[in-house]
Design a protein around this motif. Structure first.
Motif, PDB file in Angstrom:
ATOM      1  N   ASN A   5      -4.190 -30.073 -48.931  1.00 60.28           N
ATOM      2  CA  ASN A   5      -4.295 -29.581 -47.600  1.00 60.28           C
ATOM      3  C   ASN A   5      -5.210 -28.393 -48.387  1.00 60.28           C
ATOM      4  O   ASN A   5      -6.209 -28.366 -47.187  1.00 60.28           O
ATOM      5  N   TRP A   6      -4.648 -27.455 -49.257  1.00 59.16           N
ATOM      6  CA  TRP A   6      -6.016 -26.666 -49.305  1.00 59.16           C
ATOM      7  C   TRP A   6      -6.969 -26.973 -49.865  1.00 59.16           C
ATOM      8  O   TRP A   6      -7.955 -26.314 -49.986  1.00 59.16           O
ATOM      9  N   GLN A   7      -6.866 -27.901 -50.691  1.00 56.35           N
ATOM     10  CA  GLN A   7      -8.624 -28.767 -51.149  1.00 56.35           C
ATOM     11  C   GLN A   7      -9.154 -28.734 -50.333  1.00 56.35           C
ATOM     12  O   GLN A   7     -10.105 -28.654 -50.370  1.00 56.35           O
ATOM     13  N   ASN A   8      -8.480 -29.662 -49.132  1.00 59.95           N
ATOM     14  CA  ASN A   8      -9.403 -29.752 -48.055  1.00 59.95           C
ATOM     15  C   ASN A   8     -10.834 -29.019 -47.220  1.00 59.95           C
ATOM     16  O   ASN A   8     -11.248 -28.885 -46.816  1.00 59.95           O
ATOM     17  N   LYS A   9      -9.456 -28.347 -47.384  1.00 61.79           N
ATOM     18  CA  LYS A   9      -9.473 -26.517 -46.921  1.00 61.79           C
ATOM     19  C   LYS A   9     -11.225 -26.176 -47.024  1.00 61.79           C
ATOM     20  O   LYS A   9     -11.933 -26.132 -47.112  1.00 61.79           O
ATOM     21  N   TYR A  10     -10.803 -25.580 -48.521  1.00 57.45           N
ATOM     22  CA  TYR A  10     -11.604 -25.053 -49.280  1.00 57.45           C
ATOM     23  C   TYR A  10     -12.724 -26.028 -49.510  1.00 57.45           C
ATOM     24  O   TYR A  10     -13.915 -25.878 -49.191  1.00 57.45           O
ATOM     25  N   ARG A  11     -12.824 -27.559 -49.377  1.00 55.59           N
ATOM     26  CA  ARG A  11     -14.030 -28.387 -49.122  1.00 55.59           C
ATOM     27  C   ARG A  11     -14.771 -28.215 -47.823  1.00 55.59           C
ATOM     28  O   ARG A  11     -16.280 -28.270 -47.597  1.00 55.59           O
ATOM     29  N   THR A  12     -14.143 -28.260 -47.000  1.00 56.65           N
ATOM     30  CA  THR A  12     -14.536 -27.911 -45.989  1.00 56.65           C
ATOM     31  C   THR A  12     -15.278 -26.864 -45.792  1.00 56.65           C
ATOM     32  O   THR A  12     -16.674 -26.591 -45.349  1.00 56.65           O
ATOM     33  N   LYS A  13     -14.994 -25.550 -45.894  1.00 58.13           N
ATOM     34  CA  LYS A  13     -15.205 -24.469 -46.403  1.00 58.13           C
ATOM     35  C   LYS A  13     -16.565 -24.345 -46.728  1.00 58.13           C
ATOM     36  O   LYS A  13     -17.616 -23.981 -46.611  1.00 58.13           O
ATOM     37  N   PHE A  14     -16.150 -25.612 -47.968  1.00 59.77           N
ATOM     38  CA  PHE A  14     -17.471 -25.123 -49.292  1.00 59.77           C
ATOM     39  C   PHE A  14     -18.712 -26.002 -48.312  1.00 59.77           C
ATOM     40  O   PHE A  14     -20.076 -25.779 -48.372  1.00 59.77           O
ATOM     41  N   SER A  15     -18.443 -27.078 -47.857  1.00 61.15           N
ATOM     42  CA  SER A  15     -19.487 -27.832 -46.695  1.00 61.15           C
ATOM     43  C   SER A  15     -19.899 -27.006 -46.105  1.00 61.15           C
ATOM     44  O   SER A  15     -21.076 -26.998 -45.862  1.00 61.15           O
ATOM     45  N   GLU A  16     -19.255 -26.145 -45.465  1.00 63.10           N
ATOM     46  CA  GLU A  16     -19.517 -25.645 -44.048  1.00 63.10           C
ATOM     47  C   GLU A  16     -20.659 -24.484 -44.545  1.00 63.10           C
ATOM     48  O   GLU A  16     -21.927 -23.797 -44.141  1.00 63.10           O
ATOM     49  N   ASN A  17     -20.597 -23.954 -45.917  1.00 59.94           N
ATOM     50  CA  ASN A  17     -21.570 -22.663 -46.283  1.00 59.94           C
ATOM     51  C   ASN A  17     -22.646 -23.696 -47.197  1.00 59.94           C
ATOM     52  O   ASN A  17     -24.080 -22.735 -47.015  1.00 59.94           O
ATOM     53  N   LEU A  18     -22.661 -24.835 -47.163  1.00 61.79           N
ATOM     54  CA  LEU A  18     -23.882 -25.249 -47.381  1.00 61.79           C
ATOM     55  C   LEU A  18     -24.809 -25.465 -46.450  1.00 61.79           C
ATOM     56  O   LEU A  18     -26.092 -25.150 -46.668  1.00 61.79           O
ATOM     57  N   SER A  19     -24.138 -26.235 -45.633  1.00 59.57           N
ATOM     58  CA  SER A  19     -24.950 -26.290 -44.217  1.00 59.57           C
ATOM     59  C   SER A  19     -25.382 -25.142 -44.230  1.00 59.57           C
ATOM     60  O   SER A  19     -26.530 -25.515 -43.546  1.00 59.57           O
ATOM     61  N   ARG A  20     -24.728 -24.267 -44.028  1.00 61.58           N
ATOM     62  CA  ARG A  20     -25.540 -22.969 -43.635  1.00 61.58           C
ATOM     63  C   ARG A  20     -26.507 -22.652 -44.677  1.00 61.58           C
ATOM     64  O   ARG A  20     -27.700 -21.760 -44.450  1.00 61.58           O
ATOM     65  N   LEU A  21     -26.213 -22.691 -45.710  1.00 59.55           N
ATOM     66  CA  LEU A  21     -27.937 -22.494 -46.982  1.00 59.55           C
ATOM     67  C   LEU A  21     -28.728 -23.391 -46.667  1.00 59.55           C
ATOM     68  O   LEU A  21     -30.186 -23.087 -47.011  1.00 59.55           O
ATOM     69  N   ILE A  22     -28.722 -24.570 -46.731  1.00 52.95           N
ATOM     70  CA  ILE A  22     -29.782 -25.407 -46.095  1.00 52.95           C
ATOM     71  C   ILE A  22     -30.436 -25.349 -44.653  1.00 52.95           C
ATOM     72  O   ILE A  22     -31.869 -25.133 -44.209  1.00 52.95           O
ATOM     73  N   THR A  23     -29.455 -24.644 -43.651  1.00 51.84           N
ATOM     74  CA  THR A  23     -30.649 -24.388 -42.474  1.00 51.84           C
ATOM     75  C   THR A  23     -31.576 -23.019 -43.114  1.00 51.84           C
ATOM     76  O   THR A  23     -32.666 -22.804 -42.220  1.00 51.84           O
ATOM     77  N   GLU A  24     -30.782 -22.364 -43.477  1.00 49.79           N
ATOM     78  CA  GLU A  24     -31.251 -21.153 -43.753  1.00 49.79           C
ATOM     79  C   GLU A  24     -32.354 -20.979 -44.771  1.00 49.79           C
ATOM     80  O   GLU A  24     -33.746 -20.708 -44.456  1.00 49.79           O
ATOM     81  N   ASN A  25     -32.362 -22.220 -45.976  1.00 53.46           N
ATOM     82  CA  ASN A  25     -33.669 -22.599 -46.112  1.00 53.46           C
ATOM     83  C   ASN A  25     -35.067 -22.862 -45.619  1.00 53.46           C
ATOM     84  O   ASN A  25     -36.324 -23.033 -46.299  1.00 53.46           O
ATOM     85  N   LYS A  26     -34.932 -23.895 -44.398  1.00 52.85           N
ATOM     86  CA  LYS A  26     -35.522 -24.140 -43.918  1.00 52.85           C
ATOM     87  C   LYS A  26     -36.139 -25.291 -44.597  1.00 52.85           C
ATOM     88  O   LYS A  26     -37.111 -26.221 -43.787  1.00 52.85           O
ATOM     89  N   ASN A  27     -35.607 -25.675 -45.019  1.00 54.14           N
ATOM     90  CA  ASN A  27     -35.883 -27.161 -45.845  1.00 54.14           C
ATOM     91  C   ASN A  27     -35.578 -28.365 -45.361  1.00 54.14           C
ATOM     92  O   ASN A  27     -33.722 -27.796 -44.931  1.00 54.14           O
ATOM     93  N   ASP A  28     -35.614 -29.889 -45.545  1.00 48.29           N
ATOM     94  CA  ASP A  28     -33.997 -30.613 -44.966  1.00 48.29           C
ATOM     95  C   ASP A  28     -33.773 -31.010 -45.931  1.00 48.29           C
ATOM     96  O   ASP A  28     -34.338 -30.703 -46.877  1.00 48.29           O
ATOM     97  N   VAL A  29     -32.683 -31.728 -45.438  1.00 48.04           N
ATOM     98  CA  VAL A  29     -32.067 -32.447 -47.000  1.00 48.04           C
ATOM     99  C   VAL A  29     -32.878 -33.498 -48.028  1.00 48.04           C
ATOM    100  O   VAL A  29     -32.443 -33.211 -49.449  1.00 48.04           O
ATOM    101  N   THR A  30     -33.449 -34.275 -47.389  1.00 47.05           N
ATOM    102  CA  THR A  30     -34.005 -34.993 -47.999  1.00 47.05           C
ATOM    103  C   THR A  30     -35.214 -33.996 -49.115  1.00 47.05           C
ATOM    104  O   THR A  30     -35.600 -34.215 -50.448  1.00 47.05           O
ATOM    105  N   THR A  31     -36.183 -33.826 -48.774  1.00 48.55           N
ATOM    106  CA  THR A  31     -36.775 -32.007 -49.641  1.00 48.55           C
ATOM    107  C   THR A  31     -36.507 -31.726 -50.286  1.00 48.55           C
ATOM    108  O   THR A  31     -36.834 -31.446 -51.884  1.00 48.55           O
ATOM    109  N   ILE A  32     -34.902 -31.301 -50.427  1.00 50.42           N
ATOM    110  CA  ILE A  32     -33.872 -30.822 -51.596  1.00 50.42           C
ATOM    111  C   ILE A  32     -33.765 -31.260 -52.056  1.00 50.42           C
ATOM    112  O   ILE A  32     -33.466 -30.990 -53.445  1.00 50.42           O
ATOM    113  N   ALA A  33     -33.488 -32.415 -51.960  1.00 52.65           N
ATOM    114  CA  ALA A  33     -32.818 -33.221 -52.541  1.00 52.65           C
ATOM    115  C   ALA A  33     -33.938 -34.009 -53.375  1.00 52.65           C
ATOM    116  O   ALA A  33     -34.211 -34.398 -54.737  1.00 52.65           O
TER     117      ALA A  33
END
Length: 84
Positions: A5-33
């Motif tokens: 349960n806590w691992q799932n919550k942690y992964r969710t927080k991690f993915s939310e943070n990654l999403s925020r960082l991608i948005t702030e970066n202003k590049n799309d996922v393909t470019t970042i990859a």
């Protein structure tokens, strides 16, 4: 079960943070990859909370974002969740 349960919550927080960082970066996922020299689907799997990323995934993502890998972990997570 509680650990999962806590691992799932942690992964969710991690993915939310990654999403925020991608948005702030202003590049799309393909470019970042492309910059990080990994497949875009790898980033999408992290974003969709499908898997727990390994360091071999995190460093290329950070490179693609132009940040230090520690920034990927710069989010709040209540440690009480782990202690339950």
């Amino acid at each position: 079960m509680l650990m999962k349960n806590w691992q799932n919550k942690y992964r969710t927080k991690f993915s939310e943070n990654l999403s925020r960082l991608i948005t702030e970066n202003k590049n799309d996922v393909t470019t970042i990859a492309s910059i990080g020299n990994i497949e875009a689907k790898t980033i999408y799997r992290v974003l969709s909370d499908e898997n727990e990323p390994k360091i071999s995934t995190l460093v290329p993502i950070a490179k693609g974002l132009g940040i230090h890998p520690k920034e990927l972990y710069n989010f709040d997570f209540p440690m009480e969740e782990v202690q339950k």
